[in-house]
Design a protein around this motif. Structure first.
Motif, PDB file in Angstrom:
ATOM      1  N   SER A 112       0.803  -1.208   0.000  1.00  0.00           N
ATOM      2  CA  SER A 112       0.000   0.000   0.000  1.00  0.00           C
ATOM      3  C   SER A 112       0.841   1.266   0.000  1.00  0.00           C
ATOM      4  CB  SER A 112      -0.928   0.016   1.221  1.00  0.00           C
ATOM      5  OG  SER A 112      -1.611   1.244   1.339  1.00  0.00           O
ATOM      6  N   ARG A 113       1.970   1.244   0.701  1.00  0.00           N
ATOM      7  CA  ARG A 113       2.728   2.480   0.930  1.00  0.00           C
ATOM      8  C   ARG A 113       3.985   2.634   0.065  1.00  0.00           C
ATOM      9  NH1 ARG A 113      -1.410   3.974   3.104  1.00  0.00           N
ATOM     10  NH2 ARG A 113      -1.496   5.176   5.028  1.00  0.00           N
ATOM     11  N   ASP A 183      -5.067   1.666   2.168  1.00  0.00           N
ATOM     12  CA  ASP A 183      -5.140   2.710   1.144  1.00  0.00           C
ATOM     13  C   ASP A 183      -6.050   3.857   1.571  1.00  0.00           C
ATOM     14  OD1 ASP A 183      -3.408   1.400  -0.531  1.00  0.00           O
ATOM     15  OD2 ASP A 183      -4.971   0.442  -1.733  1.00  0.00           O
ATOM     16  N   THR A 184      -6.997   3.577   2.469  1.00  0.00           N
ATOM     17  CA  THR A 184      -7.912   4.627   2.924  1.00  0.00           C
ATOM     18  C   THR A 184      -7.307   5.484   4.028  1.00  0.00           C
ATOM     19  OG1 THR A 184      -8.954   3.207   4.599  1.00  0.00           O
ATOM     20  CG2 THR A 184      -9.875   3.140   2.381  1.00  0.00           C
ATOM     21  N   VAL A 185      -6.199   5.043   4.626  1.00  0.00           N
ATOM     22  CA  VAL A 185      -5.522   5.834   5.663  1.00  0.00           C
ATOM     23  C   VAL A 185      -4.625   6.866   4.981  1.00  0.00           C
ATOM     24  CG1 VAL A 185      -3.980   5.749   7.658  1.00  0.00           C
ATOM     25  CG2 VAL A 185      -5.582   3.867   7.233  1.00  0.00           C
ATOM     26  N   SER A 186      -4.775   8.109   5.358  1.00  0.00           N
ATOM     27  CA  SER A 186      -4.050   9.196   4.694  1.00  0.00           C
ATOM     28  C   SER A 186      -2.537   9.018   4.795  1.00  0.00           C
ATOM     29  CB  SER A 186      -4.452  10.537   5.310  1.00  0.00           C
ATOM     30  OG  SER A 186      -3.701  11.589   4.748  1.00  0.00           O
ATOM     31  N   LYS A 187      -1.865   9.184   3.675  1.00  0.00           N
ATOM     32  CA  LYS A 187      -0.405   9.079   3.649  1.00  0.00           C
ATOM     33  C   LYS A 187       0.267  10.272   4.312  1.00  0.00           C
ATOM     34  CE  LYS A 187      -0.143   6.217  -0.512  1.00  0.00           C
ATOM     35  NZ  LYS A 187       0.407   6.072  -1.879  1.00  0.00           N
ATOM     36  N   SER A 188      -0.474  11.343   4.534  1.00  0.00           N
ATOM     37  CA  SER A 188       0.104  12.512   5.211  1.00  0.00           C
ATOM     38  C   SER A 188       0.526  12.180   6.633  1.00  0.00           C
ATOM     39  CB  SER A 188      -0.897  13.664   5.219  1.00  0.00           C
ATOM     40  OG  SER A 188      -2.074  13.308   5.919  1.00  0.00           O
ATOM     41  N   LEU A 189      -0.139  11.184   7.237  1.00  0.00           N
ATOM     42  CA  LEU A 189       0.257  10.748   8.578  1.00  0.00           C
ATOM     43  C   LEU A 189       1.646  10.121   8.550  1.00  0.00           C
ATOM     44  CD1 LEU A 189      -3.115   9.117   9.741  1.00  0.00           C
ATOM     45  CD2 LEU A 189      -2.210  11.357  10.373  1.00  0.00           C
ATOM     46  N   ASP A 190       1.909   9.316   7.526  1.00  0.00           N
ATOM     47  CA  ASP A 190       3.238   8.722   7.370  1.00  0.00           C
ATOM     48  C   ASP A 190       4.301   9.805   7.184  1.00  0.00           C
ATOM     49  OD1 ASP A 190       1.103   6.968   6.718  1.00  0.00           O
ATOM     50  OD2 ASP A 190       2.499   5.566   5.792  1.00  0.00           O
ATOM     51  N   GLU A 191       3.976  10.768   6.321  1.00  0.00           N
ATOM     52  CA  GLU A 191       4.949  11.816   6.028  1.00  0.00           C
ATOM     53  C   GLU A 191       5.246  12.662   7.262  1.00  0.00           C
ATOM     54  OE1 GLU A 191       2.997  13.824   2.899  1.00  0.00           O
ATOM     55  OE2 GLU A 191       3.307  12.226   1.405  1.00  0.00           O
ATOM     56  N   LYS A 300     -10.906   0.545  -1.724  1.00  0.00           N
ATOM     57  CA  LYS A 300      -9.874   0.619  -2.760  1.00  0.00           C
ATOM     58  C   LYS A 300      -9.220  -0.737  -2.902  1.00  0.00           C
ATOM     59  CE  LYS A 300      -8.644   5.490  -2.141  1.00  0.00           C
ATOM     60  NZ  LYS A 300      -7.539   6.422  -1.871  1.00  0.00           N
TER      61      LYS A 300
END
Length: 301
Positions: A112-113, A183-191, A300
């Protein structure tokens, strides 16, 4: 014009009513078909007549028992090897649940990431391999385990380990639903976490997993139920080692014997009820997370 509108609207309502009524009728019939055998099995486990289900062949011609008792449950846990089989199955299912959940979620998070060169190839290979039923590799797996000393005439714990490896080894191939949820978890949290100095493993364990309780519960339940009720692989690996049997293999052996003692089917029914109890409780208690995990993972792909 107003009359035509009312007529059309009334016709649409009637069609919707008929459609819903038909759907509910079909669902009700299917529910009855599913529930009646379960109710019959429970009643049979409390019946006093030995093997009433076998009809005139074994004595009682009645479909349902005429009297009820808990004698079969007492015998099940005091005069048979069922408690050992139950513990064996519980150990295997719990170990597989932990390992399979870890493998599946880890694989789903990576797919996913991260974007890497062979990502699509790995996904395609996993999809193709997942189309083949697992029992097709049964013979090869057995001889591999036999070659490394985990199958055949070996200690009980080695056969148990072999089953755990079988059930959890291919768990990562079932990552698609979990990937859809991630995929529904925002990637901005990772960043944001990486800006603060978090590593990939820390992002996964401290950011993503706490937000993914529904998919964790769904994956854990699926990983637990698969080995809990499996018969094919367990019977093939364990052979005639009764001490290492799981409940599925042990209960089958009771009713598959050439000459079945009359009380064995009642014991089988009681054992089947005991096997269903933990799964039923888990699904009832975790139903909300289970549904959220499925619907979240379907958003997704």
């Amino acid at each position: 014009m107003d009359y035509n509108f009312k007529k059309t609207n009334g016709g649409m309502k009637r069609r919707k009513t008929i459609s819903k009524s038909t759907a509910y009728t079909v669902l009700t019939i299917l529910s009855i078909c599913w529930i009646l055998p379960l109710i019959w099995l429970i009643l049979q486990s409390f019946g006093t007549e030995p093997s009433a289900s076998y009809g005139s062949t074994y004595g009682s011609p009645d479909i349902l028992p005429s009297h009820y008792t808990v004698e079969w449950y007492i015998k099940l846990f005091t005069e048979t090897e069922f408690p050992r089989w139950y513990i064996n199955t519980l150990v295997i299912a719990l170990c597989c649940m932990v390992l399979s959940t870890f493998f599946t979620l880890s694989m789903a998070y990576v797919m996913s990431r991260f974007r890497f060169k062979s990502r699509k190839a790995i996904q395609n290979i996993g999809l193709i391999l997942g189309m083949f039923p697992g029992f097709m590799s049964m013979v090869a797996i057995y001889y591999i385990f036999k070659g490394v000393g985990l199958a055949g005439d070996v200690e009980n714990w080695k056969q148990t380990l072999a089953l755990i490896l079988v059930y959890s080894g291919s768990a990562a191939l079932g990552y698609y639903v979990s990937k859809g949820f991630f995929d529904t978890v925002s990637k901005s949290l990772d960043e944001a976490a990486r800006i603060d100095g978090a590593t990939n493993s820390q992002v996964f364990s401290k950011i993503i997993l706490p937000l993914s309780k529904p998919i964790i519960v769904y994956t854990a339940l699926m990983s637990f139920t698969a080995p809990w009720g499996d018969f094919i692989f367990a019977s093939f690996i364990l052979k005639e080692n009764t001490q290492a049997y799981t409940v599925a293999v042990g209960l089958y052996k009771w009713i598959a014997a050439s000459e079945i003692p009359q009380q064995w089917y009642n014991l089988f029914a009681a054992g089947a009820v005991c096997v269903a109890v933990p799964i039923t409780i888990l699904f009832l208690c975790l139903q909300r997370y289970f549904v959220e995990g499925i619907t979240g993972g379907a958003v997704k792909g």
